[in-house]
Design a protein around this motif. Structure first.
Motif, PDB file in Angstrom:
ATOM      1  N   GLY A 169      27.784   5.233  -3.058  1.00 22.37           N
ATOM      2  CA  GLY A 169      28.095   5.968  -4.272  1.00 22.37           C
ATOM      3  C   GLY A 169      27.710   5.217  -5.525  1.00 22.37           C
ATOM      4  O   GLY A 169      27.360   4.034  -5.495  1.00 22.37           O
ATOM      5  N   ARG A 170      27.822   5.932  -6.641  1.00 22.23           N
ATOM      6  CA  ARG A 170      27.417   5.367  -7.923  1.00 22.23           C
ATOM      7  C   ARG A 170      28.252   6.006  -9.027  1.00 22.23           C
ATOM      8  O   ARG A 170      28.547   7.201  -8.982  1.00 22.23           O
ATOM      9  CB  ARG A 170      25.934   5.662  -8.142  1.00 22.23           C
ATOM     10  CG  ARG A 170      25.319   5.028  -9.368  1.00 22.23           C
ATOM     11  CD  ARG A 170      25.107   3.541  -9.209  1.00 22.23           C
ATOM     12  NE  ARG A 170      24.620   2.965 -10.459  1.00 22.23           N
ATOM     13  CZ  ARG A 170      23.336   2.797 -10.768  1.00 22.23           C
ATOM     14  NH1 ARG A 170      22.407   3.150  -9.907  1.00 22.23           N
ATOM     15  NH2 ARG A 170      22.991   2.270 -11.913  1.00 22.23           N
ATOM     16  N   LYS A 171      28.616   5.223 -10.021  1.00 17.20           N
ATOM     17  CA  LYS A 171      29.347   5.720 -11.179  1.00 17.20           C
ATOM     18  C   LYS A 171      28.388   5.838 -12.357  1.00 17.20           C
ATOM     19  O   LYS A 171      27.737   4.865 -12.729  1.00 17.20           O
ATOM     20  CB  LYS A 171      30.498   4.767 -11.534  1.00 17.20           C
ATOM     21  CG  LYS A 171      31.279   5.175 -12.778  1.00 17.20           C
ATOM     22  CD  LYS A 171      32.365   4.149 -13.086  1.00 17.20           C
ATOM     23  CE  LYS A 171      33.118   4.490 -14.368  1.00 17.20           C
ATOM     24  NZ  LYS A 171      34.170   3.480 -14.687  1.00 17.20           N
ATOM     25  N   LEU A 172      28.287   7.033 -12.934  1.00 20.87           N
ATOM     26  CA  LEU A 172      27.469   7.262 -14.116  1.00 20.87           C
ATOM     27  C   LEU A 172      28.405   7.313 -15.318  1.00 20.87           C
ATOM     28  O   LEU A 172      29.182   8.259 -15.469  1.00 20.87           O
ATOM     29  CB  LEU A 172      26.692   8.570 -13.991  1.00 20.87           C
ATOM     30  CG  LEU A 172      25.917   8.788 -12.678  1.00 20.87           C
ATOM     31  CD1 LEU A 172      25.127  10.081 -12.745  1.00 20.87           C
ATOM     32  CD2 LEU A 172      25.014   7.602 -12.378  1.00 20.87           C
ATOM     33  N   ALA A 199      31.923  14.216  -8.776  1.00 21.92           N
ATOM     34  CA  ALA A 199      33.305  14.439  -9.204  1.00 21.92           C
ATOM     35  C   ALA A 199      33.579  13.672 -10.485  1.00 21.92           C
ATOM     36  O   ALA A 199      32.997  12.611 -10.740  1.00 21.92           O
ATOM     37  CB  ALA A 199      34.277  14.004  -8.115  1.00 21.92           C
ATOM     38  N   SER A 200      34.467  14.212 -11.290  1.00 17.42           N
ATOM     39  CA  SER A 200      35.037  13.479 -12.416  1.00 17.42           C
ATOM     40  C   SER A 200      36.538  13.703 -12.396  1.00 17.42           C
ATOM     41  O   SER A 200      37.022  14.716 -11.865  1.00 17.42           O
ATOM     42  CB  SER A 200      34.429  13.947 -13.744  1.00 17.42           C
ATOM     43  OG  SER A 200      34.588  15.344 -13.904  1.00 17.42           O
ATOM     44  N   LEU A 244      30.162  19.495 -16.604  1.00 21.31           N
ATOM     45  CA  LEU A 244      30.125  18.049 -16.377  1.00 21.31           C
ATOM     46  C   LEU A 244      31.049  17.307 -17.333  1.00 21.31           C
ATOM     47  O   LEU A 244      31.184  17.661 -18.504  1.00 21.31           O
ATOM     48  CB  LEU A 244      28.705  17.519 -16.544  1.00 21.31           C
ATOM     49  CG  LEU A 244      27.707  17.942 -15.464  1.00 21.31           C
ATOM     50  CD1 LEU A 244      26.376  17.275 -15.715  1.00 21.31           C
ATOM     51  CD2 LEU A 244      28.216  17.588 -14.075  1.00 21.31           C
ATOM     52  N   SER A 245      31.678  16.275 -16.799  1.00 24.75           N
ATOM     53  CA  SER A 245      32.531  15.408 -17.605  1.00 24.75           C
ATOM     54  C   SER A 245      32.297  13.977 -17.142  1.00 24.75           C
ATOM     55  O   SER A 245      32.308  13.691 -15.943  1.00 24.75           O
ATOM     56  CB  SER A 245      34.001  15.807 -17.416  1.00 24.75           C
ATOM     57  OG  SER A 245      34.851  14.949 -18.137  1.00 24.75           O
ATOM     58  N   PHE A 246      32.053  13.090 -18.083  1.00 21.96           N
ATOM     59  CA  PHE A 246      31.765  11.690 -17.754  1.00 21.96           C
ATOM     60  C   PHE A 246      32.981  10.819 -18.032  1.00 21.96           C
ATOM     61  O   PHE A 246      33.780  11.130 -18.916  1.00 21.96           O
ATOM     62  CB  PHE A 246      30.556  11.220 -18.574  1.00 21.96           C
ATOM     63  CG  PHE A 246      29.264  11.836 -18.127  1.00 21.96           C
ATOM     64  CD1 PHE A 246      28.455  11.181 -17.223  1.00 21.96           C
ATOM     65  CD2 PHE A 246      28.869  13.083 -18.598  1.00 21.96           C
ATOM     66  CE1 PHE A 246      27.255  11.745 -16.803  1.00 21.96           C
ATOM     67  CE2 PHE A 246      27.683  13.657 -18.188  1.00 21.96           C
ATOM     68  CZ  PHE A 246      26.876  12.986 -17.291  1.00 21.96           C
ATOM     69  N   PRO A 247      33.114   9.707 -17.265  1.00 21.50           N
ATOM     70  CA  PRO A 247      32.205   9.219 -16.225  1.00 21.50           C
ATOM     71  C   PRO A 247      32.151  10.156 -15.018  1.00 21.50           C
ATOM     72  O   PRO A 247      33.137  10.779 -14.659  1.00 21.50           O
ATOM     73  CB  PRO A 247      32.794   7.851 -15.842  1.00 21.50           C
ATOM     74  CG  PRO A 247      34.238   7.957 -16.202  1.00 21.50           C
ATOM     75  CD  PRO A 247      34.296   8.828 -17.407  1.00 21.50           C
TER      76      PRO A 247
END
Length: 503
Positions: free
Chosen positions: A371-374, A432-433, A469-472
């Motif tokens: 996985g990766r966190k944007l 997911a956020s 979309l919602s970051f991170p």
């Protein structure tokens, strides 16, 4: 004495006026209602403004029947016909209300001695039940709605289960599902397991699968028991950040905290202290035995058994850490080295170009988790390093598209790169956020998919709606590069003998 209407006569309305509502005489069938007219209504004279005020209803909130019952009968105990004593407190109640409880209904309707008693000493075998919970539960029999504090829901649930109040049990379950967080998840899961709330257990496990590695927390790892952790680690739904080695590292920290619950420090110091503790323990005891084979480490063996070692030993640095830690039994590692070696040989010599048929069971048990966190919107490109049988796969996030690319020629990369014209893989990608309590804000999933890629071919995996979309943003991928046993060739040719016959 004349009526009020006769004493307060109003002037006739003109033909341009519109009569609103009923006529002054109060005859609801009067045909003059809501229409223009040029003469006075036959049923009575039109009221003036003062008369209108007299006829206009005024709202006044009266005490509802439910509130009256709750205050008078429950809180004040008026006309009580039975006294319930429990945990050093007394409640003056009423049998007709208590019979809503399956527990009391059976007690009063059967041949039990309590059916004719005026005072009942209630035994409370469940330590989760306290007087505050009993107050709420008894009070729920006298009112239409109950407010349940998330901090008290477990004790109220325990009391509701004891008294067999299905509606209140359901409300407790809904309260628990709405308030799962890092502080409540373990307690809620344990209570749901005790009192049979499967939907709450499922919700807690979902929260843990999403947050265990994305939002690591020292207190949570101290509280998580072996049984729950085993369920999390074996699941392909675990949100892994970054690679499988990080699963092993998280377990090492968790095991250290289980054995040293008094440890108090920042999360960033935890791994270093866990490594130091393991090293000191081996040095002090002079142990060469793998930790999981010792009496202290044996309870953790089932959890570590679900780590997918095949995706750790394909990286040299990670493989060296496994050997250094000496946590895992050597037979686990030797078995996995052998398995991976044969898998590589099949890829090179037996034309195993990856899974070509749907096999979800194999995928769930053996797929690579990464996985990766944007942290913010932008352009990202990454690969998960390690020897993945020559499959160098790039994952790109740009312009709200997520793209897979098989990289064989265009960019330099470490390790082997497969030059086979076509490769297959099974995958699932999830996004997911989360909010501050770890609840999902938005999520997307491709589901289980099969994909074939030519050399340097790109494939759009997901097209995202920017409004959702919602970051991170957390990206979690599952990959399966090799075909499962059912797809592997059974007719492998025997190697030619190197010996020559001598005449």
């Amino acid at each position: 004495m004349g009526s009020l209407n006769s004493r307060f006569q109003a002037a006739p309305r003109t033909s341009e006026e519109v009569v609103e509502g009923h006529c002054a005489g109060g005859k609801h069938g009067c045909e003059c209602r809501k229409r223009k007219r040029s003469s006075r209504c036959d049923c009575d004279s039109e009221p003036d403004d003062e008369d209108s005020l007299l006829d206009t209803p005024r709202r006044k909130k009266l005490k509802s029947t439910s509130k009256y019952i709750y205050q008078t009968l429950f809180l004040n105990g008026e006309n009580s016909d039975i006294r319930i004593c429990a945990l050093g407190q007394e409640w003056n109640l009423h049998k007709v209300y208590l019979c809503q409880s399956g527990y009391f209904s059976s007690m009063f309707s059967g041949s039990w001695k309590e059916s004719n008693m005026m005072v009942i000493e209630l035994e409370i075998p469940d330590q989760n039940i306290d007087t505050e919970a009993l107050q709420v539960v008894f009070g729920s029999l006298y009112r239409d709605d109950v407010l349940i504090k998330p901090s008290k829901v477990v004790s109220i649930l325990a009391a509701a289960c004891m008294l067999q109040l299905d509606g209140l049990i359901q409300q407790c379950g809904e309260t628990m599902k709405e308030n799962v967080s890092v502080k409540t998840v373990c307690g809620y899961y344990s209570a749901a397991n005790i009192y049979g709330l499967d939907s709450v257990m499922k919700k807690c496990l979902e929260w843990l699968l999403n947050n265990l590695m994305t939002h690591q927390n020292v207190d949570l790892m101290k509280e998580l028991g072996v049984e729950v952790m085993e369920q999390l680690i074996q699941s392909s739904d675990l949100f892994v950040m970054q690679v499988e080695m990080d699963v092993y590292t998280a377990l090492k920290k968790w095991m250290f905290l289980q054995l040293n619950p008094s440890w108090d420090g920042p999360l960033k110091q935890l791994l270093s202290d866990a490594d130091t503790w393991l090293c000191k323990r081996r040095s002090d005891l002079g142990e060469e035995e793998p930790f999981l084979n010792t009496e202290e480490g044996l309870p953790f063996s089932p959890v570590f058994h679900h780590v997918r070692l095949q995706y750790i030993i394909n990286d040299l640095a990670s493989a060296r850490i496994l050997e250094r830690d000496n946590i895992l039994p050597p037979e686990w590692l030797s078995c996995m080295y052998k398995q991976q070696w044969f898998a590589m040989l099949r890829m090179e010599h037996d034309n195993d170009i990856g899974p070509q048929e749907a096999n979800k069971e194999e995928f769930e048990l053996n797929s690579m988790r990464c996985g990766r966190k944007l942290t913010k919107d932008g352009d990202y490109c990454w690969r998960w390093t390690g020897f993945n049988f020559g499959f160098d796969l790039l994952v790109t996030y740009t312009n709200r598209f997520i793209v897979f690319k098989r990289n064989t020629l265009s960019q330099p990369c470490g390790g082997a790169v497969s030059l086979q014209p076509r490769r297959h893989l099974a995958y699932r990608l999830r996004l997911a956020s989360f909010d501050s309590s770890g609840k999902l804000i938005c999520s997307r999933s491709t589901g289980y998919q099969l994909l074939t890629l030519e050399k340097d071919q790109e494939y759009v995996v997901m097209n995202l709606d920017s409004r959702l979309l919602s970051f991170p943003l957390y990206v979690c991928c599952n990959f399966l590069y090799t075909s499962p046993p059912s797809e592997r060739r059974a007719d492998v040719p025997e190697p030619e003998s190197s010996a020559r016959s001598v005449s």
